[in-house]
Structure formats: structure tokens, C-alpha cells
Design a protein around this motif. Structure first.
Motif, PDB file in Angstrom:
ATOM      1  N   CYS A   1      42.066  42.682  38.626  1.00  0.00           N
ATOM      2  CA  CYS A   1      40.780  43.346  38.857  1.00  0.00           C
ATOM      3  C   CYS A   1      40.551  43.379  40.366  1.00  0.00           C
TER       4      CYS A   1
ATOM      5  N   ASN B   1      33.953  38.163  37.228  1.00  0.00           N
ATOM      6  CA  ASN B   1      35.034  38.949  37.836  1.00  0.00           C
ATOM      7  C   ASN B   1      35.416  38.295  39.163  1.00  0.00           C
TER       8      ASN B   1
ATOM      9  N   CYS C   1      33.209  47.472  42.475  1.00  0.00           N
ATOM     10  CA  CYS C   1      34.205  47.911  41.489  1.00  0.00           C
ATOM     11  C   CYS C   1      34.561  49.352  41.788  1.00  0.00           C
TER      12      CYS C   1
ATOM     13  N   GLU D   1      27.252  47.508  37.738  1.00  0.00           N
ATOM     14  CA  GLU D   1      28.228  47.679  38.825  1.00  0.00           C
ATOM     15  C   GLU D   1      28.138  49.084  39.450  1.00  0.00           C
TER      16      GLU D   1
ATOM     17  N   CYS E   1      39.529  52.655  34.434  1.00  0.00           N
ATOM     18  CA  CYS E   1      40.064  51.436  35.065  1.00  0.00           C
ATOM     19  C   CYS E   1      41.571  51.373  34.786  1.00  0.00           C
TER      20      CYS E   1
HETATM   21 FE1  SF4 Z   1      37.561  45.202  37.594  1.00  0.00          FE
HETATM   22 FE2  SF4 Z   1      36.071  47.411  37.682  1.00  0.00          FE
HETATM   23 FE3  SF4 Z   1      38.261  47.365  36.149  1.00  0.00          FE
HETATM   24 FE4  SF4 Z   1      36.086  45.926  35.462  1.00  0.00          FE
HETATM   25  S1  SF4 Z   1      36.246  48.153  35.573  1.00  0.00           S
HETATM   26  S2  SF4 Z   1      38.230  45.242  35.464  1.00  0.00           S
HETATM   27  S3  SF4 Z   1      35.316  45.325  37.501  1.00  0.00           S
HETATM   28  S4  SF4 Z   1      38.192  47.194  38.400  1.00  0.00           S
END
Ligand code: SF4
Ligand code: 13P
Length: 303
Positions: A83, A111, A169, A197, A257
Motif C-alpha cells: 500500500c 494503513n 492514497c 481518504e 487500486c
Molecule cells: Fe492503499 Fe489506497 Fe490501495 Fe487502500 S486503496 S490499499 S489506501 S493504495
């Protein structure tokens, strides 16, 4: 034999449970024993009597399970599922910040790495960050790391003056005000749900600011039939499964993501076949981190 049959057979023989985050690809959500948000998955990981936890999510989630259940084998099917937000602060950087504010309490978002959790007093998720900060003594300074947007939301909700870290994020910041406005123009009768976020201008346009678990709860109680969803796109699969009678529109199709998508059915099979990739936390760090994580799972969200 079909891949799902093989997975189920290995799951039984290893006494394994499959946990999946709400951002996992649809086919992974569909075969999981339990799906949920970061808080729900952590609680599940601490309570299960399975011997092996296959964590379909990203590294900090599997690490949190390993912190809570050190006797269990915790597997992350792709060792590179990380992450970037969690990687935005190191334990060394947090220690420096603590030196600048020696009397401050430290709250870290889940996180974050196990090392950062070990240097924190409290851990929280997006579903209980407000409750965690509200539980802290009024006369103490509070450092909040690493997500500045969740931190800003907590400042607004609690009236506390948090010392923030400039993390973010990269998935949620791609959602723009224009995305919300365009969707609102197309679906004027819809409710906008945004993850904390998201950036401040996006949250300002939202009707509800909720964790992914909070979104599922809200929709199940709501009379509304259309929802604009400002978070990772596969959240829509979780919403559709639980409440198929409503319509859901992603605020932005670009909110994907890539780390969550590294998990595949094949990698789950290989994880169970080869017991890979084992996620462990060195005991001295685990013991320190567990204090903060235990506090996180004790403080439940208001709703
Ligand atoms: Fe990390 Fe954003 Fe993916 Fe959640 S959505 S795992 S905070 S990069
Ligand atoms: P929640 O599911 O806890 O809301 O978290 C979102 C997230 O970004 C996890 O990486």
C-alpha cells in the motif's frame, strides 16, 4: 479439477479461512469466507479458529492479522501487494516527529507498517478514527499519521487540532470535484458516498463520508435507490451483492487500486499449495504494535 474445487480442498486440509477486502476483484470477493473493511477484517482475523489465514488484500492488512494472531499462519497470495500510503511514513520518520512533540499521543491509521504501529499509542481505521481520537484526553497533543485527508476529516469531526503527516492514497486522490458534479448532473436523485481518504473538495460535495464497511451499512438502511460511490471501483461489487435492488455509479472509473488487483484465484491456489507468502512480524515489534492494534479493535464505530 476446477480451480475453485482445488482451493476448497486445500482450504479444508489446511484448516484455512479466506478473508478479502471490499476492494478485491469480484471473483475473489465471491470465494472469500468473509469480506469486509479493514476493521471488520482485523476483528475477524483476531477471532477465527482457523489455523491459516489467506489474506486477500494488501500487506499491512496481512501484517495486522499476524500482529493479532501470532500463532496462526498468515498468507498474502502476492508478496508485492503493498500500500503506497502505508509506505509514506517510516518508523524513523515517526520517531523524529515524536521527538519534536515529546508529549503527544500518536494515532496511526491501520494503513501503516508494523514498525510504525509499534511506535504508536493507538491504531485506527477509517471507520473508527473519529471515535479513537474522541477517546483521547483533551489536554494532550495528538500526532496522526500517515493519511492527511483522513486526518483532516477527523479534525473537522472532533474539533481536535491534530499534527498531520502529508501522506495520501493515490487511488482516492484521482477522484475530482468534477467527477462528483458530472455524476450528480446525470443522477440528480442519487446519494453521494465518499471515503474519508478522498480530498477535501470531494468530501465537501458528499452526502455521506464513510469507510467501505460504513457504506455497506448505510445502503442497507437507506431508502434511496441510487448511489454515487467515491472510492475504489470494486466496492461496487460488494454493494451490489449485499443490496442488489439499488443502482451504484463509480465517481471515477480511474479509482482502481493496482495492488488490490494483484490477488488472483491462481495465486490463492498457489498460496495454499506452497504456504506462501508467509507474513510474520518480529516478536519485539509485534508485541509493541499489538497494544495499538488491540485499542483499535476495542473502540467500535458509533454506527
Ligand atoms: Fe492503499 Fe489506497 Fe490501495 Fe487502500 S486503496 S490499499 S489506501 S493504495
Ligand atoms: P476501509 O475498507 O477500512 O474503509 O479502508 C479503505 C482502504 O483504503 C484500505 O486500503
Amino acid at each position: 479439477m476446477q480451480i475453485l474445487e482445488k482451493i476448497n480442498q486445500l482450504k479444508d486440509s489446511h484448516k484455512a479461512v479466506i478473508l478479502a477486502h471490499n476492494y478485491q476483484p469480484a471473483e475473489i470477493q465471491d470465494i472469500a469466507d468473509f469480506t469486509g473493511d479493514s476493521l471488520g477484517l482485523s476483528i475477524k482475523a483476531s477471532q477465527t479458529d482457523a489455523e491459516v489465514i489467506v489474506f486477500c488484500g494488501v500487506r499491512f492488512m496481512a501484517e495486522t492479522a499476524a500482529i493479532l494472531s501470532p500463532k496462526k499462519t498468515v498468507l498474502l497470495p502476492d508478496e508485492f501487494a503493498g500500500c503506497p500510503l502505508a509506505d509514506m511514513i517510516t518508523a524513523e520518520q515517526l520517531l523524529k516527529l515524536k521527538q519534536q512533540h515529546p508529549d503527544a499521543l500518536v494515532v496511526c491509521y491501520v494503513n501503516s507498517s508494523a514498525q510504525v504501529k509499534a511506535e504508536s499509542d493507538y491504531c485506527c481505521t477509517s471507520s473508527n478514527a473519529v471515535e479513537v481520537v474522541n477517546s483521547l484526553p483533551k489536554n494532550r497533543e495528538i500526532i496522526f499519521v500517515p493519511d492527511r485527508y483522513l486526518g483532516q476529516y477527523v479534525i473537522e469531526q472532533t474539533g481536535r487540532d491534530l499534527i498531520l503527516w502529508p501522506g495520501y492514497c493515490q487511488v482516492h486522490i484521482v477522484i475530482t470535484e468534477e467527477d462528483i458534479e458530472n455524476n450528480k448532473a446525470k443522477y440528480p436523485d442519487s446519494i453521494v458516498m465518499a471515503h474519508p481518504e478522498c480530498t477535501e473538495p470531494v468530501k465537501a460535495l458528499a452526502d455521506q463520508i464513510l469507510s467501505t464497511g460504513g457504506m455497506l451499512n448505510f445502503v442497507s438502511k437507506s431508502k434511496a435507490k441510487r448511489f454515487i460511490v467515491a472510492t475504489e471501483v470494486d466496492m461496487i461489487h460488494a454493494l451490489q451483492k449485499q443490496n442488489p435492488n439499488a443502482e451504484y455509479f463509480p465517481a471515477s472509473k480511474r479509482a482502481v487500486c493496482p495492488n488490490m488487483k494483484l490477488i488472483t484465484l491462481e495465486k490463492i491456489l498457489w498460496a495454499l499449495q506452497d504456504m506462501q507468502y508467509k507474513i510474520t512480524v518480529p516478536e519485539p515489534i509485534r508485541v509493541k504494535a499489538q497494544k495499538a492494534v488491540d485499542r483499535m479493535i476495542e473502540i467500535l464505530p458509533a454506527d
